[in-house]
Design an enzyme around this catalytic site. Structure first.
Site, PDB file in Angstrom:
ATOM      1  N   ASP A   1       0.836  -1.192   0.000  1.00  0.00           N
ATOM      2  CA  ASP A   1       0.000   0.000   0.000  1.00  0.00           C
ATOM      3  C   ASP A   1       0.877   1.251   0.000  1.00  0.00           C
ATOM      4  O   ASP A   1       1.882   1.326   0.720  1.00  0.00           O
ATOM      5  CB  ASP A   1      -0.888  -0.026   1.249  1.00  0.00           C
ATOM      6  CG  ASP A   1      -1.808   1.164   1.358  1.00  0.00           C
ATOM      7  OD1 ASP A   1      -2.678   1.317   0.487  1.00  0.00           O
ATOM      8  OD2 ASP A   1      -1.640   1.937   2.317  1.00  0.00           O
TER       9      ASP A   1
ATOM     10  N   GLU B   1       1.655  -0.426  -4.965  1.00  0.00           N
ATOM     11  CA  GLU B   1       0.722   0.649  -5.283  1.00  0.00           C
ATOM     12  C   GLU B   1       1.613   1.876  -5.461  1.00  0.00           C
ATOM     13  O   GLU B   1       2.093   2.441  -4.470  1.00  0.00           O
ATOM     14  CB  GLU B   1      -0.290   0.868  -4.159  1.00  0.00           C
ATOM     15  CG  GLU B   1      -1.292   1.961  -4.501  1.00  0.00           C
ATOM     16  CD  GLU B   1      -2.254   2.270  -3.358  1.00  0.00           C
ATOM     17  OE1 GLU B   1      -3.423   2.596  -3.639  1.00  0.00           O
ATOM     18  OE2 GLU B   1      -1.833   2.196  -2.178  1.00  0.00           O
TER      19      GLU B   1
END
Length: 706
Positions: free
Chosen positions: A345, A383
């Protein structure tokens, strides 16, 4: 009284042996005293002051302590927030290396080191009884003959899912297992996944996370889980058997069962920030152990935190201790928990060093991962953005890494909603985004292609809403992305208009088909295959309820069948999952019978004019995919040749007639996909035939001969 010995500084955490348990924890160099707190079932603590330390790691061996023992730490030291020092011995601290965490927070003054009435003053309210605690666990587990499926990246189809949301409403999962690791591994859930044909589940955060007080005060909760507290501990609320270590065994059994079905397990991990928030946040673990090391602090104003993540703090992986924790955590989940990869993330934050410098793609984290013999063999997905300066880094991650390709999502959405001037980029994205990845010798597997993910509209909502409808989140519809590149097909939200509903169904099939025939690694979001809706809410991070859960009783069975069919098409035909980029050379005049690996043609079967790609009005094109010019397979049983395919795209709002090309292209074709009819009934065509592609539709033809 407990009998103690000096113990060892490694491994960090709580490590039981036949005589007791070794405890080791790293704290800041300004710490003055470290106390191990052993908590019994009545909530009473026994405090053991640690007298041994090796560098900044304090350690002790406690005889007679074993599996199930609750524990935490109290660290004495200066309270000087302006200097970045936030020690407070009144607060029980969770071990960052705890393998299991029990309980929950009873939010209030207890967890905060500053006084609510005077923020500059230290608060001495004891947090014992109001905080979570670490658990000593027995790591033993019978893995039997568990083997990693080892799916090559170019053959991978990722299914992003949420442990609770996937099964909380599943009628065939026993009620006590719904929303748990056991529920996700239930035979009926695995049957659904294998019916679809996906090869990996990507689990939204399962590291122990917290529900923050801000959401609880509004009657909401942190549903998604991007609020990590423990990087070694599986989320305790996802256990059907208890949270005193049972969550560890249940997680392992889930992985074992998924592996047995040929499914890989990828974890969505949040090493960019923690649940302690900004300078007004609670003191739960890292802040009270070594605030200056764990976090990026504002240079010259160490009371405050650098916030590259939008959450209030950012973990400082440029610090060796923090980098060690992250690497130890990753290796633990691979070696002990048997997972197959990670999605990082806000991965750009992991590249940031001290101060306000931009991202560094040669940072220590990437260098260490590249050298690690364990991690370099698993799937690593970034990401590739954060909210800091120069945070959007799509295409810039190192060679081992794949990336969520946000440009793919945006381009494909724009093309199918009819935005003008999108054809050229659409073609670039569905062929693997060579413009982003090829220049540093990466291959199409670097691009994780997706149309939807947990963050944003579901696929059904993408074709049903022009605007977000996030009122349930209590922020006056100000949260969530406002520019969604969505199109409601004529009416906002649910409708009884059959024409609108037919078009919405067709658009969903267009997106799924495009995704599965694109070069790269496809990812679908749970429930998109069965028509899941969030009623226009594109930010359900705080909605742990029926708004976000999968409604199995409302499943669109026809859409499930269609999704399965296009995934099967991809699985069976390597032309859709090439290991190398197309070479893109034009058709040869010297050897007209030798077709390139890809040919772009106009609807009238003439080669696409290179000067016409950027046409404002261009919305229709055909792609010939040469099944006889594939890169060699990596496996002895792999396919080196395939059928040829002719893919006809029409994003125009009226039908378009296509002419099938003559020699040297194949002379006969069979229909395999028609998104307007959602049918794969075989129909045959010959060179020169006319094929009408309905408005906003895809037709895929397969050569009759291989």
């Amino acid at each position: 009284m407990f009998e103690t010995a000096a113990g060892e500084p490694y491994p960090l955490g709580a490590t039981p042996d036949e005589d007791g348990t070794n405890f080791a924890v790293s704290v800041g160099q300004d710490a003055e005293k470290v106390v191990l707190c052993l908590i019994d079932d009545q909530g009473e603590e026994t405090c053991l002051e640690l007298t041994e330390h090796s560098g900044n790691t304090w350690h002790v061996h406690v005889a007679g302590v074993g599996h199930g023992q609750m524990y935490g730490y109290r660290v004495h030291g200066p309270w000087d927030p302006a200097a970045g020092l936030r020690f407070n011995a009144a607060k029980i601290l969770i071990d960052p290396y705890a393998k299991a965490i029990t309980g929950d927070f009873n939010w209030g003054q207890h967890q905060f080191s500053y006084d609510f009435e005077n923020n500059d003053e230290i608060d001495t309210t004891d947090s014992l009884g109001h905080t979570m605690l670490g658990i000593v666990i027995d790591d033993s587990f019978d893995w039997g003959e568990d083997e990693r499926p080892g799916i090559p990246f170019n053959e991978t189809v990722i299914y992003e899912t949420h442990v609770k949301g996937m099964t909380q409403l599943h009628p065939d999962v026993p009620e006590e297992q719904r929303g748990t690791y056991a529920g996700l591994a239930h035979p009926k859930v695995i049957e659904h996944l294998t019916r679809l044909g996906v090869t990996a589940v990507e689990l939204m955060p399962v590291h122990q996370f917290t529900n923050d007080s801000y959401l609880q005060d509004k009657g909401l909760s942190n549903y998604w889980g991007y609020n990590t507290l423990g990087y070694f501990a599986p989320q305790n609320t996802y256990s059907s058997g208890g949270d005193h270590g049972q969550q560890v065994a249940e997680f392992k059994q889930m992985v074992k069962d998924l592996h047995a079905a040929g499914l890989e397990v990828i974890l969505d991990v949040v090493y960019n920030h923690t649940s302690e928030g900004n300078h007004m946040g609670p003191t739960l673990s890292f802040r009270g152990l070594d605030n200056k090391s764990y976090y990026h602090l504002v240079e010259g104003d160490e009371r405050h935190y650098m916030d590259y993540t939008g959450t209030g703090n950012s973990l400082n992986l440029s610090n060796p201790m923090v980098l060690q924790m992250v690497m130890d955590s990753l290796r633990y989940w691979v070696e002990e928990m048997h997972v197959d990869g990670f999605r990082f993330d806000l991965a750009t934050t992991l590249t940031r060093t001290e101060g306000e410098q931009g991202p560094d793609m040669m940072s220590g984290f990437f260098q260490v991962v590249r050298q690690d013999p364990v991690l370099r063999q698993v799937k690593l997905i970034a990401e590739p953005w954060d909210v800091g300066w120069a945070g959007y880094q799509v295409g810039n991650f190192p060679g081992l890494w794949s990336e969520w390709n946000g440009k793919y999502r945006d381009s494909v959405r724009d093309f199918w909603r009819g935005e003008p001037g999108t054809l050229a980029e659409f073609a670039t994205r569905i062929t693997g985004s060579a413009d982003l990845y090829e220049d540093d010798n990466r291959t199409p597997r670097a691009s994780v292609n997706f149309v939807t993910a947990h963050d944003g509209f579901t696929l059904r909502d993408l074709v049903s809403y022009n605007e977000k409808h996030n009122e349930a989140n209590g922020e006056d519809n100000n949260d969530g992305e406002s520019h969604n590149r969505s199109w409601n097909c004529g009416e906002e939200g649910p409708t009884e208009d059959p024409a609108v509903n037919r078009l919405r169904s067709q658009q969903q099939r267009n997106f799924l088909t495009t995704l599965m025939m694109s070069q790269g690694v496809p990812m679908i979001c749970h429930g998109d295959e069965l028509g899941r809706t969030q009623r226009g809410n594109n930010n359900v991070y705080c909605q742990d309820n029926e708004l976000s859960w999968v409604h199995w009783d409302e499943a669109d069975e026809d859409l499930i069948d269609f999704t399965s069919s296009v995934i099967r098409m991809r699985r069976d035909h390597p032309v859709f999952r090439r290991r190398q980029f197309f070479d893109g050379r034009p058709m040869s005049r010297e050897n007209p019978d030798e077709l390139p690996d890809i040919v772009w043609l106009e609807p009238d079967a003439t080669p696409k004019d290179e000067t016409d790609w950027e046409s404002y009005h261009a919305r229709s094109i055909a792609a010939f995919l040469n099944g006889h010019r594939l890169p060699p397979s990596t496996r002895p049983d792999g396919q080196d040749t395939d059928h040829d395919f002719y893919v006809l795209f029409n994003a125009y709002w009226e039908p378009v007639e296509y002419t099938l090309p003559g020699e040297p292209f194949p002379g006969s074709w069979e229909l395999v996909v028609d998104t307007a009819q959602a049918s794969t009934d075989v129909a045959t065509f010959s060179a020169g035939d006319k094929v009408t592609v309905p408005n906003r539709g895809i037709v895929i033809l397969q050569s009759a001969d291989r």
